[in-house]
Design a protein around this motif. Structure first.
Motif, PDB file in Angstrom:
ATOM      1  N   TRP A 146       0.840  -1.203   0.000  1.00  0.00           N
ATOM      2  CA  TRP A 146       0.000   0.000   0.000  1.00  0.00           C
ATOM      3  C   TRP A 146       0.878   1.257   0.000  1.00  0.00           C
ATOM      4  CZ3 TRP A 146      -4.682   0.225  -1.549  1.00  0.00           C
ATOM      5  CH2 TRP A 146      -5.620  -0.760  -1.265  1.00  0.00           C
ATOM      6  N   ASN A 147       1.907   1.273   0.837  1.00  0.00           N
ATOM      7  CA  ASN A 147       2.799   2.435   0.896  1.00  0.00           C
ATOM      8  C   ASN A 147       3.532   2.634  -0.426  1.00  0.00           C
ATOM      9  OD1 ASN A 147       2.095   2.861   3.571  1.00  0.00           O
ATOM     10  ND2 ASN A 147       3.814   1.681   4.385  1.00  0.00           N
ATOM     11  N   ARG A 148       3.985   1.539  -1.021  1.00  0.00           N
ATOM     12  CA  ARG A 148       4.687   1.629  -2.300  1.00  0.00           C
ATOM     13  C   ARG A 148       3.749   2.134  -3.389  1.00  0.00           C
ATOM     14  NH1 ARG A 148       8.910   3.190  -4.924  1.00  0.00           N
ATOM     15  NH2 ARG A 148       9.724   1.758  -6.502  1.00  0.00           N
ATOM     16  N   LEU A 149       2.518   1.697  -3.338  1.00  0.00           N
ATOM     17  CA  LEU A 149       1.539   2.111  -4.347  1.00  0.00           C
ATOM     18  C   LEU A 149       1.290   3.611  -4.287  1.00  0.00           C
ATOM     19  CD1 LEU A 149      -0.172   0.884  -6.568  1.00  0.00           C
ATOM     20  CD2 LEU A 149      -1.986   0.503  -4.904  1.00  0.00           C
ATOM     21  N   GLN A 150       1.265   4.171  -3.074  1.00  0.00           N
ATOM     22  CA  GLN A 150       1.095   5.614  -2.931  1.00  0.00           C
ATOM     23  C   GLN A 150       2.237   6.369  -3.614  1.00  0.00           C
ATOM     24  OE1 GLN A 150      -1.485   7.231  -1.660  1.00  0.00           O
ATOM     25  NE2 GLN A 150      -2.572   5.348  -1.132  1.00  0.00           N
ATOM     26  N   GLN A 151       3.454   5.868  -3.453  1.00  0.00           N
ATOM     27  CA  GLN A 151       4.607   6.500  -4.093  1.00  0.00           C
ATOM     28  C   GLN A 151       4.496   6.442  -5.621  1.00  0.00           C
ATOM     29  OE1 GLN A 151       7.962   4.358  -2.542  1.00  0.00           O
ATOM     30  NE2 GLN A 151       7.586   4.971  -0.418  1.00  0.00           N
ATOM     31  N   LEU A 152       4.044   5.293  -6.129  1.00  0.00           N
ATOM     32  CA  LEU A 152       3.955   5.125  -7.579  1.00  0.00           C
ATOM     33  C   LEU A 152       2.840   5.975  -8.178  1.00  0.00           C
ATOM     34  CD1 LEU A 152       4.555   1.271  -7.881  1.00  0.00           C
ATOM     35  CD2 LEU A 152       6.192   3.133  -8.208  1.00  0.00           C
ATOM     36  N   VAL A 153       1.740   6.125  -7.445  1.00  0.00           N
ATOM     37  CA  VAL A 153       0.646   6.976  -7.926  1.00  0.00           C
ATOM     38  C   VAL A 153       1.123   8.426  -8.024  1.00  0.00           C
ATOM     39  CG1 VAL A 153      -1.600   7.950  -7.310  1.00  0.00           C
ATOM     40  CG2 VAL A 153      -1.234   5.486  -7.171  1.00  0.00           C
ATOM     41  N   THR A 154       1.928   8.859  -7.052  1.00  0.00           N
ATOM     42  CA  THR A 154       2.508  10.210  -7.115  1.00  0.00           C
ATOM     43  C   THR A 154       3.415  10.339  -8.341  1.00  0.00           C
ATOM     44  OG1 THR A 154       2.454  10.396  -4.706  1.00  0.00           O
ATOM     45  CG2 THR A 154       3.939  11.877  -5.886  1.00  0.00           C
ATOM     46  N   LEU A 155       4.214   9.303  -8.604  1.00  0.00           N
ATOM     47  CA  LEU A 155       5.083   9.299  -9.781  1.00  0.00           C
ATOM     48  C   LEU A 155       4.261   9.393 -11.066  1.00  0.00           C
ATOM     49  CD1 LEU A 155       8.037   8.901 -10.792  1.00  0.00           C
ATOM     50  CD2 LEU A 155       7.539   6.448 -10.888  1.00  0.00           C
ATOM     51  N   LYS A 156       3.118   8.718 -11.075  1.00  0.00           N
ATOM     52  CA  LYS A 156       2.254   8.741 -12.256  1.00  0.00           C
ATOM     53  C   LYS A 156       1.700  10.143 -12.513  1.00  0.00           C
ATOM     54  CE  LYS A 156      -1.775   6.460 -14.236  1.00  0.00           C
ATOM     55  NZ  LYS A 156      -2.730   5.337 -14.117  1.00  0.00           N
ATOM     56  N   LYS A 157       1.318  10.815 -11.443  1.00  0.00           N
ATOM     57  CA  LYS A 157       0.760  12.162 -11.591  1.00  0.00           C
ATOM     58  C   LYS A 157       1.795  13.147 -12.120  1.00  0.00           C
ATOM     59  CE  LYS A 157      -2.702  11.666  -7.914  1.00  0.00           C
ATOM     60  NZ  LYS A 157      -3.110  12.100  -6.549  1.00  0.00           N
ATOM     61  N   LYS A 158       3.072  12.905 -11.800  1.00  0.00           N
ATOM     62  CA  LYS A 158       4.144  13.811 -12.223  1.00  0.00           C
ATOM     63  C   LYS A 158       4.703  13.457 -13.605  1.00  0.00           C
ATOM     64  CE  LYS A 158       5.682  14.902  -7.516  1.00  0.00           C
ATOM     65  NZ  LYS A 158       6.812  14.850  -6.545  1.00  0.00           N
ATOM     66  N   ARG A 159       4.149  12.441 -14.226  1.00  0.00           N
ATOM     67  CA  ARG A 159       4.643  11.998 -15.535  1.00  0.00           C
ATOM     68  C   ARG A 159       4.494  13.133 -16.556  1.00  0.00           C
ATOM     69  NH1 ARG A 159       6.845   7.053 -17.854  1.00  0.00           N
ATOM     70  NH2 ARG A 159       5.904   6.688 -19.884  1.00  0.00           N
ATOM     71  N   PRO A 160       5.560  13.471 -17.294  1.00  0.00           N
ATOM     72  CA  PRO A 160       5.467  14.541 -18.296  1.00  0.00           C
ATOM     73  C   PRO A 160       4.393  14.247 -19.350  1.00  0.00           C
ATOM     74  CG  PRO A 160       7.753  13.971 -17.875  1.00  0.00           C
ATOM     75  CD  PRO A 160       6.924  12.937 -17.187  1.00  0.00           C
ATOM     76  N   ALA A 161       3.666  15.270 -19.760  1.00  0.00           N
ATOM     77  CA  ALA A 161       2.594  15.106 -20.741  1.00  0.00           C
ATOM     78  C   ALA A 161       3.136  14.662 -22.099  1.00  0.00           C
ATOM     79  CB  ALA A 161       1.815  16.403 -20.880  1.00  0.00           C
ATOM     80  N   SER A 162       4.425  14.880 -22.340  1.00  0.00           N
ATOM     81  CA  SER A 162       5.019  14.503 -23.620  1.00  0.00           C
ATOM     82  C   SER A 162       5.223  12.992 -23.750  1.00  0.00           C
ATOM     83  CB  SER A 162       6.364  15.215 -23.793  1.00  0.00           C
ATOM     84  OG  SER A 162       7.247  14.871 -22.726  1.00  0.00           O
ATOM     85  N   LEU A 163       5.147  12.290 -22.633  1.00  0.00           N
ATOM     86  CA  LEU A 163       5.329  10.843 -22.647  1.00  0.00           C
ATOM     87  C   LEU A 163       3.984  10.132 -22.581  1.00  0.00           C
ATOM     88  CD1 LEU A 163       8.283  10.520 -20.089  1.00  0.00           C
ATOM     89  CD2 LEU A 163       8.418  10.463 -22.583  1.00  0.00           C
ATOM     90  N   PRO A 164       3.922   8.875 -23.059  1.00  0.00           N
ATOM     91  CA  PRO A 164       2.678   8.108 -22.923  1.00  0.00           C
ATOM     92  C   PRO A 164       2.323   7.957 -21.443  1.00  0.00           C
ATOM     93  CG  PRO A 164       4.215   7.002 -24.404  1.00  0.00           C
ATOM     94  CD  PRO A 164       4.975   8.112 -23.763  1.00  0.00           C
ATOM     95  N   PRO A 165       1.040   7.930 -21.111  1.00  0.00           N
ATOM     96  CA  PRO A 165       0.635   7.807 -19.706  1.00  0.00           C
ATOM     97  C   PRO A 165       1.241   6.565 -19.052  1.00  0.00           C
ATOM     98  CG  PRO A 165      -1.257   8.332 -21.081  1.00  0.00           C
ATOM     99  CD  PRO A 165      -0.123   8.033 -22.018  1.00  0.00           C
ATOM    100  N   LEU A 166       1.705   6.728 -17.824  1.00  0.00           N
ATOM    101  CA  LEU A 166       2.267   5.612 -17.061  1.00  0.00           C
ATOM    102  C   LEU A 166       1.130   4.711 -16.582  1.00  0.00           C
ATOM    103  CD1 LEU A 166       4.758   4.332 -15.632  1.00  0.00           C
ATOM    104  CD2 LEU A 166       4.264   5.836 -13.688  1.00  0.00           C
ATOM    105  N   LYS A 167       1.304   3.408 -16.759  1.00  0.00           N
ATOM    106  CA  LYS A 167       0.294   2.442 -16.323  1.00  0.00           C
ATOM    107  C   LYS A 167       0.826   1.661 -15.120  1.00  0.00           C
ATOM    108  CE  LYS A 167      -2.349   3.713 -19.648  1.00  0.00           C
ATOM    109  NZ  LYS A 167      -3.518   4.576 -19.348  1.00  0.00           N
ATOM    110  N   ILE A 168      -0.033   1.496 -14.114  1.00  0.00           N
ATOM    111  CA  ILE A 168       0.339   0.790 -12.889  1.00  0.00           C
ATOM    112  C   ILE A 168      -0.580  -0.405 -12.696  1.00  0.00           C
ATOM    113  CG2 ILE A 168       0.620   0.951 -10.385  1.00  0.00           C
ATOM    114  CD1 ILE A 168       1.061   3.944 -10.728  1.00  0.00           C
ATOM    115  N   GLY A 169       0.007  -1.562 -12.402  1.00  0.00           N
ATOM    116  CA  GLY A 169      -0.787  -2.771 -12.213  1.00  0.00           C
ATOM    117  C   GLY A 169      -0.403  -3.516 -10.948  1.00  0.00           C
ATOM    118  N   ILE A 170      -1.385  -4.159 -10.342  1.00  0.00           N
ATOM    119  CA  ILE A 170      -1.173  -5.038  -9.200  1.00  0.00           C
ATOM    120  C   ILE A 170      -1.454  -6.463  -9.662  1.00  0.00           C
ATOM    121  CG2 ILE A 170      -2.016  -5.724  -6.924  1.00  0.00           C
ATOM    122  CD1 ILE A 170      -0.475  -3.207  -6.744  1.00  0.00           C
TER     123      ILE A 170
END
Length: 573
Positions: A146-170
């Motif tokens: 759960w803690n790691r997922l919170q970090q990755l969701v933050t990383l996803k939000k900061k993903r540059p718009a010039s790159l394809p959207p980051l996808k996260i899976g469990i």
């Protein structure tokens, strides 16, 4: 027409009475007649209209007609472009948590994605897809994720718009157990795939590309990934895990595994042997056979395996399920795997003590490349707690098995699992567990404080009434006793010569190497050139995958230290 019974309520009770009402039956017949007339009229109106068969005939007879098969009509997904399932060289980053089975599952999942054009990266910053292979066995593991997922969701939000959207899976057990919570709490989560849904990963990721949350957590009664040769992540490694079965039928009251990984099903022996041969050809020197209940393996994939021979349990053990019949059993598979390469060590985990008939123990004793190391999960030393855990044995039966194992396999190394603070555990129960640990003396131990898991028998029928601080104190006492007894065992081999399979450079020093004994004890020794055998003065450097004779000079509770003497082989040691 047969009359229909009507439901009648009488004094708050629902009674099924054969009450026949002429009015009801007449009305029913009238409606039925009307439906018949309307149906006849509809059929008459449609008689001269083209049918689906006419459509197919026209399609096949046209100039630019394309061959259409029934299978294509049934299986096509019109909402997914075939090309959209391809990875298009998108980079996947895996993080694996929990048991060795999850390591194996990571390799299976990667094999499906690799075939679809995905690339793998070990750099989180370069990832287009991040997949967490998760564990639900204990609460601590889930909190970590759960803690790691919170970090990755933050990383996803900061993903540059010039790159394809980051996808996260469990992936894995947590995806199956907490699917609703994951989807509701983590709105930016894209993919959920349970342990039996890895071959569906490419399709799930293609759905995620369109902005949908893609989920497949269905458990299977057949899926063993028998047709999949896992892509082993560390191609230079000299040890590997091979999954031989999935799921568990034991239904221990504390365990979530039957609910996250489903019922037991065994991978066909032919598929297992093919993978072991492939690993041998790649230079792998040690294979560990994996399963939630590995020694209950029972392959029924071929007719000749389907005999009436019942399962033979260890003396004094029983199960909640009926005795199983037929199938190629674990002893036969273990022997076949050991015959692939006499210079390859064979281990297996995690077994249940009930499945150690004499033929398995005799085989371990006789075969030089099957390690003389057995995992015997005890969980508790108290009969009362063992009964509440639904383990299927008593303390006395377990100790009798230990004595039997040591009689057949002299010098065997034993490891075990223990749970501190299970439901209703008293101080007396805890002391009985300590006395069991002192009586058996384990080389390796895996000890945990109990954490309640929903869906389990304990969740529904027992009370988690041991305070957290008491659980922790008891756990620390168990760890102290284990280390004390393990230190005694390790000190007893000081001065002896042990055959070590070299794994690589020690984490403590670049000038030292590390490897493991036959009994699975870590040994650290200097990285120096040594004679190529016991009758030669020629020396050679030591590298991963080599067998080396090491004289043990000192011991701790967790590892040994020594001096390398010479290169060796399994057969000549």
């Amino acid at each position: 027409m047969t009359s229909l019974p009507c439901l009648s309520l009488s004094r708050g009770r629902c009674l099924l009475r054969p009450v026949w009402k002429r009015r009801f039956c007449t009305a029913y017949k009238t409606r039925a007649s009307n439906v018949t007339v309307e149906t006849d009229n509809f059929k008459h109106q449609q008689a001269d209209r083209p049918t689906f068969k006419d459509f197919l005939k026209k399609l096949h007879s046209g100039k630019n007609a394309t061959s259409v098969r029934h299978d294509d009509i049934e299986e096509a997904h019109p909402y997914i472009n075939e090309d959209s399932e391809m990875g298009s060289k998108r980079k996947v980053y895996f993080e694996t948590y929990g048991c060795q089975m999850n390591v194996s599952d990571t390799e299976v999942a990667w094999s499906f994605l690799q075939k679809k054009g995905y690339q793998r990266t070990t750099d989180l910053g370069q990832a287009d897809v991040i997949l967490l292979v998760t564990c639900s066995v204990r609460e601590k593991a889930e909190k970590t994720i759960w803690n790691r997922l919170q970090q990755l969701v933050t990383l996803k939000k900061k993903r540059p718009a010039s790159l394809p959207p980051l996808k996260i899976g469990i992936l894995g057990c947590m995806a199956e157990r907490l699917k609703t919570d994951l989807l509701e709490r983590e709105k930016l989560l894209d993919v959920l795939a349970g342990p039996d849904a890895y071959r569906d990963l490419p399709r799930l990721l293609s759905l995620a590309e369109s902005g949908q949350q893609a989920v497949n957590v269905l458990l299977s009664l057949e899926e063993t990934y028998a047709d999949v040769l896992p892509v082993h992540v560390h191609s230079q490694a000299k040890t590997a895990f091979v999954s031989i079965m999935r799921g568990c039928d034991n239904m221990c009251s504390y365990c979530i595994v039957p609910f996250t990984r489903g019922r037991e099903r065994s991978r066909p022996a032919a598929s297992i042997l093919q993978e072991v041969r492939m690993l041998s050809d790649q230079g792998v020197k040690e294979v560990t056979l994996l399963g939630q209940n590995v020694n209950s393996y029972r392959d029924t994939s071929e007719v000749q395996f389907c005999t009436a021979e019942p399962t033979h349990l260890s003396k004094g053990f029983h199960t909640l399920y009926r005795n199983k019949q037929g199938g190629l059993r674990f002893a036969a598979l273990l022997e076949a795997v050991s015959n692939v390469n006499p210079e390859m060590r064979i281990r297996f985990t995690s077994p249940h003590p009930k499945d150690f008939p004499d033929e398995v123990l005799q085989l371990i004793h006789e075969k030089h490349n099957i390690c003389k190391q057995i995992h015997l999960p005890a969980q508790s030393g108290s009969n009362r707690v063992l009964q509440a855990m639904r383990r299927g044995y008593t303390r006395e039966a377990y100790l009798e098995l230990v004595d039997h194992v040591r009689t057949i396999i002299p010098g065997v190394s034993l490891s075990s699992d223990f749970i501190a603070g299970f439901c209703g555990e008293t101080e007396e129960d805890h002391l009985e567990t300590i006395s069991l640990m002192r009586a058996v003396k384990y080389n390796v131990g895996y000890l945990f404080a109990y954490s309640m898991r929903n869906k389990t028998h304990a969740f529904h029928r027992l009370e988690d009434n041991v305070p957290g601080e008491v659980k922790q104190r008891r756990l620390e006492e168990l760890i102290g006793v284990f280390r004390e007894e393990a230190l005694k065992l390790n000190c007893s081999v000081v001065g002896s010569t042990q055959l070590i399979l070299v794994e690589g450079v020690s984490k403590r020093s670049r000038d030292e190497l590390t490897g493991r004994t036959d009994g699975n004890i870590k040994v650290i020794f200097p990285d120096v050139k040594i004679p190529i055998n016991d009758s030669s003065q020629d020396t050679a450097a030591v590298k991963p995958g080599d067998y080396v004779q090491v004289k043990i000079t000192s011991a701790g509770s967790q590892s040994l230290k020594g001096v390398p003497l010479r290169h060796a082989t399994l057969r000549t040691s």
